[in-house]
Design a protein around this motif. Structure first.
Motif, mmCIF file in Angstrom:
data_model
loop_
_atom_site.group_PDB
_atom_site.id
_atom_site.type_symbol
_atom_site.label_atom_id
_atom_site.label_comp_id
_atom_site.label_asym_id
_atom_site.label_seq_id
_atom_site.Cartn_x
_atom_site.Cartn_y
_atom_site.Cartn_z
ATOM 1 N N UNK A 12 -5.066 6.206 0.900
ATOM 2 C CA UNK A 12 -6.514 6.323 0.764
ATOM 3 C C UNK A 12 -7.139 6.229 2.142
ATOM 4 N N UNK A 13 -6.767 5.214 2.900
ATOM 5 C CA UNK A 13 -7.294 5.060 4.254
ATOM 6 C C UNK A 13 -6.183 4.493 5.121
ATOM 7 N N UNK A 14 -5.404 5.330 5.716
ATOM 8 C CA UNK A 14 -4.327 4.898 6.595
ATOM 9 C C UNK A 14 -2.993 4.666 5.917
ATOM 10 N N UNK A 15 -3.001 4.233 4.678
ATOM 11 C CA UNK A 15 -1.759 4.017 3.955
ATOM 12 C C UNK A 15 -1.154 2.638 4.105
ATOM 13 N N UNK A 16 -1.872 1.711 4.727
ATOM 14 C CA UNK A 16 -1.328 0.370 4.947
ATOM 15 C C UNK A 16 -1.139 -0.360 3.619
ATOM 16 N N UNK A 17 -2.140 -0.375 2.779
ATOM 17 C CA UNK A 17 -2.031 -1.060 1.484
ATOM 18 C C UNK A 17 -0.963 -0.414 0.612
ATOM 19 N N UNK A 18 -0.889 0.891 0.623
ATOM 20 C CA UNK A 18 0.140 1.587 -0.159
ATOM 21 C C UNK A 18 1.530 1.266 0.371
ATOM 22 N N UNK A 19 1.670 1.168 1.682
ATOM 23 C CA UNK A 19 2.959 0.814 2.280
ATOM 24 C C UNK A 19 3.378 -0.603 1.952
ATOM 25 N N UNK A 20 2.434 -1.537 2.013
ATOM 26 C CA UNK A 20 2.740 -2.920 1.661
ATOM 27 C C UNK A 20 3.108 -3.031 0.182
#
Length: 66
Positions: A12-20
């Protein structure tokens, strides 16, 4: 377990939350909600997000496979 990297799909925005979420077996929406709620508390959450965005390799990048 999966390695810590930002996925190409589901960002959604950078992919940090999805990666975590992918790394720890959680749902991405849960991690996103927890992050937004944590922003209501004092602390460097936004700076931590930016740092993870820079540090976490993108899925399929040369750094992710090394």
């Amino acid at each position: 377990m999966n390695t810590l990297q930002r996925p190409l799909n589901g960002r959604i925005f950078g992919g940090v939350c999805a990666g975590l979420a992918q790394r720890f077996g959680w749902r991405p929406s849960t991690v996103r909600i927890l992050f937004v709620l944590s922003c209501l508390l004092p602390g460097p959450q936004f700076l931590a997000y930016l740092a993870l965005w820079i540090i976490m390799p993108s899925e399929g990048s040369a750094r992710a496979t090394a």
